[in-house]
Write a protein that holds these residues in place. Structure first.
Motif, PDB file in Angstrom:
ATOM      1  N   LYS A   1       0.845  -1.343   0.118  1.00 46.72           N
ATOM      2  CA  LYS A   1      -0.325   0.021   0.337  1.00 46.72           C
ATOM      3  C   LYS A   1       0.895   1.425  -0.201  1.00 46.72           C
ATOM      4  CE  LYS A   1      -3.724  -2.083   0.498  1.00 46.72           C
ATOM      5  NZ  LYS A   1      -5.082  -2.298  -0.338  1.00 46.72           N
ATOM      6  N   GLY A   2       2.001   1.062  -0.721  1.00 46.81           N
ATOM      7  CA  GLY A   2       2.826   2.451  -1.025  1.00 46.81           C
ATOM      8  C   GLY A   2       3.898   2.423   0.110  1.00 46.81           C
ATOM      9  N   LEU A   3       3.645   1.495   1.770  1.00 39.04           N
ATOM     10  CA  LEU A   3       4.811   1.787   2.399  1.00 39.04           C
ATOM     11  C   LEU A   3       5.709   0.791   2.179  1.00 39.04           C
ATOM     12  CD1 LEU A   3       5.901   2.873   5.530  1.00 39.04           C
ATOM     13  CD2 LEU A   3       4.237   0.985   6.483  1.00 39.04           C
ATOM     14  N   LEU A   4       7.416   1.475   2.818  1.00 41.91           N
ATOM     15  CA  LEU A   4       8.301   0.299   2.425  1.00 41.91           C
ATOM     16  C   LEU A   4       7.996  -0.455   3.914  1.00 41.91           C
ATOM     17  CD1 LEU A   4      10.802  -0.977   0.947  1.00 41.91           C
ATOM     18  CD2 LEU A   4      12.228   0.735   2.506  1.00 41.91           C
ATOM     19  N   GLN A   5       8.273  -1.941   3.348  1.00 39.09           N
ATOM     20  CA  GLN A   5       8.584  -2.868   4.118  1.00 39.09           C
ATOM     21  C   GLN A   5       9.355  -2.872   5.087  1.00 39.09           C
ATOM     22  OE1 GLN A   5       4.602  -4.001   5.172  1.00 39.09           O
ATOM     23  NE2 GLN A   5       4.857  -2.156   5.041  1.00 39.09           N
ATOM     24  N   THR A   6      10.210  -3.258   6.368  1.00 35.39           N
ATOM     25  CA  THR A   6      11.073  -3.401   6.783  1.00 35.39           C
ATOM     26  C   THR A   6      11.844  -4.374   7.777  1.00 35.39           C
ATOM     27  OG1 THR A   6      11.413  -1.446   8.172  1.00 35.39           O
ATOM     28  CG2 THR A   6      11.693  -0.818   6.017  1.00 35.39           C
ATOM     29  N   ALA A   7      12.315  -4.640   8.336  1.00 34.96           N
ATOM     30  CA  ALA A   7      12.448  -5.757   9.289  1.00 34.96           C
ATOM     31  C   ALA A   7      12.521  -4.481  10.261  1.00 34.96           C
ATOM     32  CB  ALA A   7      13.738  -6.414   9.059  1.00 34.96           C
ATOM     33  N   GLY A   8      12.589  -5.246  12.011  1.00 39.28           N
ATOM     34  CA  GLY A   8      12.751  -3.762  12.594  1.00 39.28           C
ATOM     35  C   GLY A   8      14.159  -4.006  13.145  1.00 39.28           C
ATOM     36  N   GLU A   9      13.977  -2.552  13.877  1.00 42.27           N
ATOM     37  CA  GLU A   9      15.396  -2.606  14.748  1.00 42.27           C
ATOM     38  C   GLU A   9      15.278  -3.193  15.413  1.00 42.27           C
ATOM     39  OE1 GLU A   9      17.199   1.560  16.283  1.00 42.27           O
ATOM     40  OE2 GLU A   9      15.578   1.654  16.379  1.00 42.27           O
TER      41      GLU A   9
END
Length: 404
Positions: free
Chosen positions: A332-340
């Motif tokens: 939905k437009g948001l880059l999916q990243t692993a948590g810090e």
């Protein structure tokens, strides 16, 4: 009974016109100019012949096609000598109004016309004092004074119902209330759902773009919403269409509108909103301020109130992108990243589980790599997870949506 009734009416009438009681049987002289009654010449008198009125001057001559000043009132006799009565008449290109006795009227007439001191009816815009007995909305009180507009029929423009009436005068729209007073500011022109769709705004000042009282139209305009719609005195950006109305969404919804070459998002209150917005289960980005709220496409890095940064990618059509783009995973437009500090996370988008790192890069062709917790992962050439010993698959993170 009929004779008694006629006599009463006749006596009342003659008291207001002359002290002489007249009856049928008027005589004219051979030249047709002078009138007799019972053999006596009548002079400087308004006389009645049936339902008609005439005036004889000081010489007893019937006045025709001329003004008459009789007992400090003005009258007008036509080409037959008949006095004008009970209506408006055009005399030498000007209009005048006469009462039932033929007197020329001035000032307000029947709360509909207005005559100057010389009796001529006005047209066009007029700044006038109105009668104190009028029931008037006093919010713009100016000592019983207001602007009115009188049309080609000499009647004022006035609303006929509980709302206001809008009229195009020249190339501009103006608003008038039930008394015909021109009104400015926010005005309800018609009943609509949502309510804001029935409002128009009329300039309260004279500007380079808009004359005093004209409807704001075909432009952006920054102003407070009506207090009855949204109290608080917060300025918002509204777009007024060429007809002067607003672009409003249904209650609780949004509507996308293309204006010139840009697309904007309007809420039920008629003003353009900004930020990340959810429309029909898709997410869009409309800039970061009221003054700069057109729809954006491409990549953007946005920051929340805590200083956290988020990366977005929006398609050319405006919707947030879902899927893989340049080896990054978006939902939905948001880059999916692993948590810090987690190193890797498995995220499921559209039924496919991929492994991404803390910057959002898809981990391809990984064999038995460990995340920060020691969980083992393997992926293929597309970054799709093919093995994990005890790893957890995460649902995608949704974009952060702005509120009105």
């Amino acid at each position: 009974m009929k004779k008694i009734k006629l006599s009463i009416v006749f006596i009342l009438f003659t008291i207001s016109i002359t002290n002489t009681i007249f009856a049928n049987g008027w005589e004219t002289t051979d030249d047709g100019k002078m009138y007799k009654y019972n053999g006596e010449y009548m002079k400087d008198q308004i006389i009645r012949d049936g339902m008609d009125l005439y005036y004889l001057d000081e010489n007893g001559i019937l006045v025709k096609n001329d003004w008459i000043n009789y007992r400090d009132n003005w009258y007008y006799a036509n080409s037959s000598g008949l006095l004008y009565r009970s209506n408006k008449y055009i005399i030498k290109s000007k209009a005048y109004y006469f009462d039932d006795e033929g007197k020329m009227l001035t000032g307000w007439i029947n709360d509909m016309y207005y005559a100057n001191e010389d009796g001529s009816l006005v047209t066009g815009f007029q700044d006038l004092v109105y009668p104190k007995e009028w029931v008037v909305d006093r919010e713009q009180e100016r000592d019983n004074e207001g602007w009115f507009y009188f049309g080609g029929d000499y009647k004022k423009i006035a609303a006929e119902n509980d709302f206001y009436v809008v009229r195009v005068i020249g190339n501009d729209r103006y608003c008038f209330d039930q008394n015909g007073i021109m009104r400015t500011g926010w005005r309800v022109i018609k009943e609509t759902n949502p309510p804001m769709a029935g409002y128009m705004y009329f300039s309260e000042t004279e500007t380079d773009a808009f004359k005093y009282g004209t409807a704001i139209s075909n432009t952006w305009y920054a102003i407070d919403p009506p207090d009855e719609i949204m109290a608080g005195g917060v300025v918002h950006y509204f777009y007024f269409t060429p007809t002067g109305y607003l672009k409003c969404a249904k209650s609780g919804d949004y509507i996308k509108v293309k204006i010139n070459t840009k697309t904007f998002l309007f809420n039920e209150y008629g003003y353009a909103v900004y930020g990340i917005r959810k429309v029909d289960n898709e997410y869009y980005y409309f800039g970061n301020s009221d003054a700069d709220c057109s729809m954006r496409v491409g990549k953007y890095t946005l920051q929340d109130s805590l200083g956290n940064r988020y990366h977005y990618y929006f398609k050319d059509s405006g919707e947030g992108y879902t899927g893989v783009h340049q080896n990054k995973l978006y939902y939905k437009g948001l880059l999916q990243t692993a948590g810090e500090y987690t190193k890797y996370e498995a995220i499921k988008v559209d039924g496919i589980v991929r492994l991404v790192n803390e910057s959002g890069t898809i981990m391809k062709n990984k064999k038995m790599v460990k995340d920060a917790s020691g969980v083992v992962w393997s992926t293929n050439s597309s970054g799709i997870v093919t093995y994990t010993d005890e790893g957890v698959v995460n649902e995608p993170t949704f974009p952060l949506v702005n509120e009105d």
